[in-house]
Design a protein around this motif. Structure first.
Motif, PDB file in Angstrom:
ATOM      1  N   PRO A 100       0.808  -1.110  -0.091  1.00  0.00           N
ATOM      2  CA  PRO A 100       0.165   0.179   0.231  1.00  0.00           C
ATOM      3  C   PRO A 100       0.789   1.334  -0.041  1.00  0.00           C
ATOM      4  O   PRO A 100       1.716   1.373   0.383  1.00  0.00           O
ATOM      5  N   LEU A 101       0.202   2.291  -0.540  1.00  0.00           N
ATOM      6  CA  LEU A 101       1.031   3.712  -0.729  1.00  0.00           C
ATOM      7  C   LEU A 101       1.171   4.245   0.789  1.00  0.00           C
ATOM      8  O   LEU A 101       0.003   4.181   1.468  1.00  0.00           O
ATOM      9  N   ASP A 102       2.366   4.722   1.230  1.00  0.00           N
ATOM     10  CA  ASP A 102       2.349   5.310   2.428  1.00  0.00           C
ATOM     11  C   ASP A 102       1.914   6.801   2.349  1.00  0.00           C
ATOM     12  O   ASP A 102       2.476   7.572   1.432  1.00  0.00           O
ATOM     13  N   PRO A 103       0.671   7.397   2.943  1.00  0.00           N
ATOM     14  CA  PRO A 103       0.316   8.805   2.643  1.00  0.00           C
ATOM     15  C   PRO A 103       1.375   9.752   3.212  1.00  0.00           C
ATOM     16  O   PRO A 103       1.281  10.966   2.520  1.00  0.00           O
ATOM     17  N   ALA A 104       2.381   9.494   3.932  1.00  0.00           N
ATOM     18  CA  ALA A 104       3.389  10.282   4.339  1.00  0.00           C
ATOM     19  C   ALA A 104       4.455  10.796   3.088  1.00  0.00           C
ATOM     20  O   ALA A 104       5.153  11.722   3.259  1.00  0.00           O
ATOM     21  N   HIS A 105       4.295   9.867   2.111  1.00  0.00           N
ATOM     22  CA  HIS A 105       5.244   9.933   0.905  1.00  0.00           C
ATOM     23  C   HIS A 105       4.502  10.625  -0.282  1.00  0.00           C
ATOM     24  O   HIS A 105       5.165  11.086  -1.071  1.00  0.00           O
ATOM     25  N   LEU A 106       3.443  11.282  -0.145  1.00  0.00           N
ATOM     26  CA  LEU A 106       2.635  11.851  -0.938  1.00  0.00           C
ATOM     27  C   LEU A 106       3.270  13.018  -1.619  1.00  0.00           C
ATOM     28  O   LEU A 106       3.475  13.375  -2.795  1.00  0.00           O
ATOM     29  N   ALA A 107       4.010  13.886  -0.593  1.00  0.00           N
ATOM     30  CA  ALA A 107       4.436  15.114  -1.029  1.00  0.00           C
ATOM     31  C   ALA A 107       5.876  15.032  -1.773  1.00  0.00           C
ATOM     32  O   ALA A 107       6.088  16.018  -2.610  1.00  0.00           O
ATOM     33  N   GLN A 108       6.548  13.602  -1.764  1.00  0.00           N
ATOM     34  CA  GLN A 108       7.693  13.577  -2.317  1.00  0.00           C
ATOM     35  C   GLN A 108       7.351  12.913  -3.729  1.00  0.00           C
ATOM     36  O   GLN A 108       8.413  12.678  -4.500  1.00  0.00           O
ATOM     37  N   SER A 109       6.175  12.653  -4.253  1.00  0.00           N
ATOM     38  CA  SER A 109       5.853  12.205  -5.447  1.00  0.00           C
ATOM     39  C   SER A 109       5.290  13.231  -6.538  1.00  0.00           C
ATOM     40  O   SER A 109       4.537  14.215  -5.781  1.00  0.00           O
ATOM     41  N   ASP A 110       5.487  13.276  -7.650  1.00  0.00           N
ATOM     42  CA  ASP A 110       5.088  14.417  -8.542  1.00  0.00           C
ATOM     43  C   ASP A 110       3.845  13.957  -8.891  1.00  0.00           C
ATOM     44  O   ASP A 110       2.923  15.160  -9.284  1.00  0.00           O
ATOM     45  N   GLY A 111       3.390  12.879  -8.900  1.00  0.00           N
ATOM     46  CA  GLY A 111       1.974  12.558  -9.102  1.00  0.00           C
ATOM     47  C   GLY A 111       1.562  11.191  -8.601  1.00  0.00           C
ATOM     48  O   GLY A 111       2.551  10.447  -8.234  1.00  0.00           O
ATOM     49  N   LEU A 112       0.318  10.855  -8.344  1.00  0.00           N
ATOM     50  CA  LEU A 112      -0.244   9.603  -7.927  1.00  0.00           C
ATOM     51  C   LEU A 112      -1.211   9.016  -8.962  1.00  0.00           C
ATOM     52  O   LEU A 112      -2.118   9.742  -9.335  1.00  0.00           O
ATOM     53  N   VAL A 113      -0.809   7.916  -9.498  1.00  0.00           N
ATOM     54  CA  VAL A 113      -1.800   7.167 -10.500  1.00  0.00           C
ATOM     55  C   VAL A 113      -2.467   6.159  -9.637  1.00  0.00           C
ATOM     56  O   VAL A 113      -1.969   5.454  -8.979  1.00  0.00           O
ATOM     57  N   PHE A 114      -3.743   6.268 -10.049  1.00  0.00           N
ATOM     58  CA  PHE A 114      -4.709   5.204  -9.277  1.00  0.00           C
ATOM     59  C   PHE A 114      -5.494   4.503 -10.297  1.00  0.00           C
ATOM     60  O   PHE A 114      -5.937   4.942 -11.249  1.00  0.00           O
ATOM     61  N   VAL A 115      -5.340   3.139 -10.037  1.00  0.00           N
ATOM     62  CA  VAL A 115      -6.366   2.329 -10.841  1.00  0.00           C
ATOM     63  C   VAL A 115      -7.127   1.696 -10.100  1.00  0.00           C
ATOM     64  O   VAL A 115      -6.760   0.825  -8.962  1.00  0.00           O
ATOM     65  N   ARG A 116      -8.303   1.772 -10.680  1.00  0.00           N
ATOM     66  CA  ARG A 116      -9.562   1.219  -9.490  1.00  0.00           C
ATOM     67  C   ARG A 116      -9.388  -0.296  -9.233  1.00  0.00           C
ATOM     68  O   ARG A 116      -9.635  -0.876  -8.204  1.00  0.00           O
ATOM     69  N   ASP A 117      -9.291  -1.081 -10.334  1.00  0.00           N
ATOM     70  CA  ASP A 117      -9.453  -2.672 -10.236  1.00  0.00           C
ATOM     71  C   ASP A 117      -8.333  -3.268 -10.895  1.00  0.00           C
ATOM     72  O   ASP A 117      -8.224  -2.964 -12.199  1.00  0.00           O
ATOM     73  N   ALA A 118      -7.827  -4.205 -10.348  1.00  0.00           N
ATOM     74  CA  ALA A 118      -6.717  -4.879 -11.193  1.00  0.00           C
ATOM     75  C   ALA A 118      -7.063  -6.352 -11.006  1.00  0.00           C
ATOM     76  O   ALA A 118      -6.844  -7.036 -10.286  1.00  0.00           O
ATOM     77  N   PRO A 119      -7.781  -6.981 -12.171  1.00  0.00           N
ATOM     78  CA  PRO A 119      -8.354  -8.437 -12.417  1.00  0.00           C
ATOM     79  C   PRO A 119      -7.239  -9.255 -12.334  1.00  0.00           C
ATOM     80  O   PRO A 119      -5.949  -8.732 -12.706  1.00  0.00           O
ATOM     81  N   ARG A 120      -7.499 -10.627 -12.342  1.00  0.00           N
ATOM     82  CA  ARG A 120      -6.532 -11.441 -12.334  1.00  0.00           C
ATOM     83  C   ARG A 120      -5.961 -11.704 -13.822  1.00  0.00           C
ATOM     84  O   ARG A 120      -6.830 -11.212 -14.666  1.00  0.00           O
ATOM     85  N   SER A 121      -4.734 -11.746 -13.908  1.00  0.00           N
ATOM     86  CA  SER A 121      -4.097 -11.666 -15.342  1.00  0.00           C
ATOM     87  C   SER A 121      -4.650 -12.984 -16.365  1.00  0.00           C
ATOM     88  O   SER A 121      -4.674 -14.080 -15.732  1.00  0.00           O
TER      89      SER A 121
END
Length: 400
Positions: A379-400
């Protein structure tokens, strides 16, 4: 808080990403929080195509063996081999079995067909020839570098003959024995032969550097770039094997740090050629110190992204990635008070968030940290948010 996220969220496309940044970075890192699912790879493919067509990017590099990656690059640039062979021989970590990786290679070959070399897209692996269970023999890198130098300079300038290298290397299974990771006494990394090989590798890299004015004007700059890759890899592998044989408490920290250094050196070399999209686990690309637990042993190291960022400053950018669900692994909808939960509440399937702006809006009211029921999802550490230039979110990752 939901309004803050909504106001900073945009569709995931190259234009939206570039607008988040002060300029076009030489290295754009796109992270992922897990391996083995197609959704992050499919997003990477879409983004790379747009970066190529709209913003002049020419290289994509992934968390895979840098020497194996040459097989892929030969195929996408000149059609050497078949697609099936390339997927089998051109990737480490079993990444050749991913459908999205196959589609990436297929698209790159089709894009390059008929284009002059300066306009072609290139592929690279930026990981060392390393697996969790150990490291490869340095034979391929050392012998390829020696062969390159032997064809371009006088024999008496070489620090050794090819036969000497072969004798010192011995059999490859001595180097790649997976039992070494748990039993340092089985390693050959601190043997007399390995120590001599480290000196010879250093001398060959130094010789390559002294010949740069001559070699830079040769017909193929690619040959020189590959020779430098062989040199970096040989030195890195011999250093890695040395610490594989170590018995001190710092052994694993040194090993994971050396892997990060090898990755960073490869990224910096690629950035000198053209703007590059780098795709790997978030832990390999983030600016903060990375952490992992191996059994009962907690490890912390500066990742490739942190090292490259320290060198390139604003010419390095990092997009962290988070997933909403991976239900086939027991990762269900995130709790609403976590960062992933807030992102999951938005209607879009995937988007990019202005991470520094969101961090500023949240202030000290950081969301809770998500706890994953499956070890393979970080999981993403919320404390790292400021040190990222962007946050990409993918809602669902189904089985490959």
């Amino acid at each position: 808080m939901a309004t803050d996220i909504q106001n900073t969220a945009h569709a995931v496309d190259a234009s939206s990403v570039i607008k988040l940044l002060p300029g076009r970075p030489r290295v754009l890192g796109l992270g992922e929080p897990t391996h083995g699912v197609e959704a992050p790879l499919e997003l990477r493919n879409d983004l790379f195509r747009q970066l190529v067509e709209q913003h002049g990017y020419r290289t994509v590099t992934i968390e895979s063996d840098c020497l194996m990656g040459l097989v892929v690059d030969d195929y996408v640039t000149s059609g050497t081999g078949s697609l099936d062979e390339v997927m089998e021989r051109g990737f480490s970590h079993e990444f050749g079995g991913a459908a999205a990786n196959r589609e990436l290679v297929r698209w790159m070959r089709a894009y390059n067909d008929g284009r002059p070399a300066p306009e072609q897209v290139r592929f690279a692996g930026f990981d060392g020839p390393l697996e969790i269970t150990g490291a490869a023999s340095p034979r391929q890198a050392l012998t390829a570098l020696h062969h390159y130098l032997a064809a371009r300079t006088e024999p008496d300038l070489l620090p050794c003959t090819a036969d000497t290298l072969d004798r010192l290397l011995g059999t490859d299974d001595r180097w790649s024995d997976p039992a070494v990771m748990r039993d340092p006494s089985r390693s050959v990394g601190q043997s007399a032969e390995a120590k001599e090989l480290r000196l010879l590798a250093d001398d060959m890299v130094a010789l390559l550097d002294t010949l740069t004015p001559q070699l830079i004007t040769a017909p193929s700059r690619d040959d020189l770039d590959r020779a430098r890759l062989y040199g970096r890899t040989a030195v890195g592998l011999l250093r890695y094997h040395f610490w594989m044989a170590d018995t001190s408490a710092g052994r694993m920290t040194r090993l994971i740090g050396l892997r990060g250094q090898m990755m960073a050196d490869n990224l910096l070399a690629l950035a000198g050629r053209s703007p590059v999209l780098a795709h790997a686990h978030n832990a390999h690309l983030q600016r903060e110190k990375s952490t992992i637990r191996m059994g009962d042993l907690p490890l912390a190291w500066w990742s490739a992204g942190a090292l490259v960022s320290a060198r390139l400053a604003e010419e390095y950018a990092f997009l962290a990635m988070a997933l909403g669900t991976m239900r086939h692994q027991g990762v269900d909808a995130p709790p609403p008070d976590t960062l992933e939960g807030l992102l999951y509440a938005l209607p879009e399937d995937r988007y990019v968030v202005d991470a520094p702006r969101l961090a500023a809006a949240l202030g000290d009211a950081l969301p809770a940290s998500r706890v994953s029921p499956w070890f393979g999802y970080a999981p993403l550490d919320p404390a790292h948010l400021a040190q990222s230039d962007g946050l990409v979110f993918v809602r669902d990752a189904p089985r490959s």
